[in-house]
Enzyme design. Structure first.
Site, PDB file in Angstrom:
ATOM      1  CB  ALA A  65      36.690  62.371  -4.763  1.00  0.00           C
ATOM      2  N   GLY A 111      35.701  67.442  -3.236  1.00  0.00           N
ATOM      3  CA  GLY A 111      34.337  67.057  -3.571  1.00  0.00           C
ATOM      4  C   GLY A 111      33.336  67.392  -2.478  1.00  0.00           C
ATOM      5  CD  GLU A 114      34.607  69.953  -6.840  1.00  0.00           C
ATOM      6  OE1 GLU A 114      34.856  70.357  -7.983  1.00  0.00           O
ATOM      7  OE2 GLU A 114      34.993  68.850  -6.407  1.00  0.00           O
ATOM      8  CD  GLU A 136      39.521  69.037  -5.736  1.00  0.00           C
ATOM      9  OE1 GLU A 136      38.363  68.634  -5.533  1.00  0.00           O
ATOM     10  OE2 GLU A 136      39.931  70.146  -5.331  1.00  0.00           O
TER      11      GLU A 136
END
Length: 704
Positions: A65, A111, A114, A136
């Site tokens: 992200a 991300g 994911e 993260e």
């Protein structure tokens, strides 16, 4: 601006991502919106049987992200809504009726991973740049794009927890073994292999009985409890993210995926609002920023450094040789006073390279290339061809000046840079007798060099900008996080470490138990207590540095009789197995050597009232904070950012506090000054607040 392109061939849509505005592909609201439009077109194409998602960004699939997006989220509810939008998008991909393949080449992190979990298949290239993981936790967060729920449903629970709790990144082969991906192929074969998988149809993975059992209620609870115990041991409860990850995984696996995703969104939002996460995110941006910093404010060209000479084959010299040859891929020549020293240095570096081969981090030809880059001898043969010479010998100005003269006397057409690894001697003193003082610079490495991430580059008053920029570039190639500081006794890291360590010694002299001092600082968040650290560094080395700083700063960094008494008792620390701690075979440094109290003249160790009166950690840490402020106002530090990075990566200052300057901002300058003034009244000049802190307290300003 278009980030995604779509081409269709043989009933398969190939989506290629490449964000021209960013050095890496990242996910944010705008990119997600464009991606959703592309997926909408795929959903409406009845003639398709498959979809391949790839990146054309070199060495990057999707790096995660956009972290800057997090700083625009002000409330918990905003965070929850953001997570749910991403959850819904990934579920939309998972619900596609056609067969989907994520073709991973390069960084697939956070991300990015994911997102790939929403695809039927994941295949990855065997390229070195391919790294897969969910880091993260290093930002004080949990994987907020479905990772806490999809990962443990895809692979076995202990492996999923290990990935989430450590943030470790796997290469393609290790990711295959873990079950994260389905195949490892050459980068050029990704699309053709993806097409073959599409022809197979939807993936029908079978979960092993062992994996099912590990997620079963009572067994799952036991696995989570063990992970929690280990996590608390490592983090001392200072980091909320790992504990929240365990909580969310446990609650999620006890229910369905949608409910689990709700727990994840709530947990992510809770963490995003914490001070710890804010500090770690700020640190992330500071490190990202410093990677772009050349160390100088002028436009200069760096010098190519293909051959590096190293003076001294001890632990420091050998460690520098290793990171230079193996990571920076430079040819290295080690010189020592005797052949045994040369052999020891080469052997030490060789063992580190051997370990990489044994762990399959190197291929055979890479291994042979690395070991062949390191040679050595007892003369200066070959040093006239060096681009830079780094000395790593005893802390003696005269010895270092002689080495500068030796290098300058070589017949060479090269402008050889001389870098000293001193931890405290001013660079101007080393360069005082040099013919070319503009080529003399400090490159202060930390021990063990192969593990410690910081390099402190020290610029003398006559050091040329091209020399500084070249040293910074070499440090980056060695894999170091580099800060540049201006010259002065102790530079930055040593200068702030000395008063911190000496205050710990004073507390022992006042009667506080050694283990109580160290445990107080470890409870504060330091990786090891100051007295244990003195044993590791060498008490004699520390004493020598204290003398250097006392000469420069007088009563602000005074000498301590207690240290002299310890040295008189032949206590140098771990290296001669006589220090604050007992290094006998029975104790191995885990217990205090109680006989040291007699050496120090301490009659009754363990006076609890001192701990209660001042607060051990506060009293010791305040000396470091104050000295850091002095370093910034005197121009030793170029900016507060460098001071925070230097203390965290070089001294182990707690990352969750953001570094000395971020920590002072959180306390408030007025609070810091009040505490220092109170201690100064009782203990004297060494606690006198830095003038800049007093001024900030009056104005209510901050470092950031």
């Amino acid at each position: 601006m278009t980030v995604f392109t779509v081409e269709k061939s043989n009933k398969v849509a190939i989506i290629t991502m490449n964000d021209p505005a960013q050095p890496q592909n990242v996910l944010n609201k705008e990119i997600q919106t464009e991606f959703e439009q592309v997926i909408g077109e795929i959903e409406n194409s009845s003639d398709l049987i498959g979809m391949i998602f790839r990146s054309s960004k070199p060495k990057c699939f999707v790096a995660g992200a956009d972290i800057s997006m997090l700083q625009t989220i002000d409330t918990k509810q905003q965070s929850i809504e953001s997570s749910k939008l991403l959850h819904a998008f990934i579920q939309r991909i998972a619900d596609l009726k056609l067969t989907t393949v994520a073709a991973i080449d390069g960084a697939c992190l956070g991300g990015g991973l994911e997102l790939s979990l929403g695809f039927d298949y994941r295949i990855a290239s065997d390229a070195k740049a391919t790294k897969i993981g969910v880091p993260e936790v290093q930002l004080g967060l949990l994987p907020g794009g479905g990772g806490t729920q999809r990962l443990p449903r895809l692979i076995d629970l202990p492996t999923a927890l290990d990935l989430m709790l450590t943030g470790k990144q796997l290469n393609a082969q290790r990711a295959l073994k873990a079950g994260l991906i389905d195949k490892v192929v050459p980068a050029g074969a990704l699309v053709s292999i993806a097409n073959k998988l599409i022809l197979r149809g939807k993936s029908k993975r079978k979960t092993s009985l062992k994996s099912k059992l590990l997620k079963f209620g009572p067994i799952r609870k036991k696995v989570i409890a063990q992970a929690r115990k280990q996590t608390l041991k490592q983090t001392k409860g200072k980091y909320p993210a790992p504990l929240k990850i365990l909580e969310v995984v446990d609650k999620g696996l006890a229910t369905d995926l949608n409910s689990g995703l709700h727990f994840e969104a709530e947990g992510f939002a809770d963490l995003l609002m914490t001070a710890e996460s804010k500090a770690l995110v700020n640190l992330f941006f500071a490190v990202t920023d410093i990677k772009k910093d050349s160390g100088v404010d002028t436009e200069v060209s760096t010098k190519a450094m293909d051959k590096v000479g190293i003076l001294g084959g001890g632990l420091m010299g050998a460690g520098i040789a290793y990171v230079t040859a193996d990571r920076a891929k430079k040819n290295v020549r080690i010189k020592d006073v005797n052949i045994e020293g040369v052999a020891k240095g080469i052997r030490y570096s060789g063992k580190l390279i051997d370990k990489k081969l044994a762990r399959r981090r190197l291929k055979q030809h890479e291994y042979l290339a690395s070991v062949s880059r390191i040679t050595g001898g007892t003369t200066y043969d070959g040093f006239n061809n060096c681009d830079v010479v780094i000395e790593a010998v005893f802390e003696s100005v005269e010895l270092k000046q002689k080495m500068v003269a030796d290098i300058e006397s070589l017949e060479t057409s090269k402008d050889i840079i001389f870098a000293t690894n001193t931890s405290a001697i001013p660079i101007d003193e080393v360069a005082a007798t040099a013919i070319y003082p503009e080529r003399v610079i400090g490159m202060h490495y930390f021990s063990p060099v192969e593990k410690m991430p910081l390099l402190e580059v020290v610029k003398g008053t006559k050091t040329a900008d091209w020399v500084t920029a070249s040293a910074v570039e070499l440090g980056k190639q060695q894999g170091k996080t580099v800060i540049v500081v201006n010259d002065g006794p102790g530079f930055y890291t040593t200068r702030v470490l000395v008063p911190y360590s000496m205050e710990a010694v004073r507390l022992v002299l006042e009667g506080v138990a050694i283990e109580e001092v160290d445990s107080a600082l470890e409870a504060f968040g330091m990786p090891v207590g100051p007295l244990k650290l003195m044993d590791e560094v060498g008490i004699d080395v520390g004493a020598h540095i204290v003398e250097t700083l006392n000469t420069a700063f007088g009563d602000r960094i005074p000498l301590i009789e207690g240290v002299e008494r310890v040295l008189a008792d032949d206590r140098k620390g771990k290296k001669n197995k006589r220090g604050f701690y007992d290094y006998s075979d029975e104790s191995k440094g885990k217990k205090v050597d109680s006989s040291i109290y007699q050496s120090m003249g301490v009659q009754h160790p363990g006076r609890a009232e001192i701990s209660h009166k001042d607060g051990i950690a506060q009293r010791v840490i305040l000396t470091m904070l104050n000295e850091a402020a002095y370093c910034l106002e005197e121009g030793v530090l170029r900016r507060a950012r460098d001071g925070d990075i230097g203390a965290i990566f070089g001294l182990g200052f707690p990352p969750f506090l953001g570094g000395p300057f971020r920590y002072m901002d959180s306390l408030g300058a007025d609070s810091v000054v009040t505490k220092l003034q109170s201690l100064s009244e009782e203990h004297g000049e060494r606690f006198r607040p830095a003038p800049s802190l007093i001024e900030m307290a009056k104005k209510g300003t901050k470092f950031y």
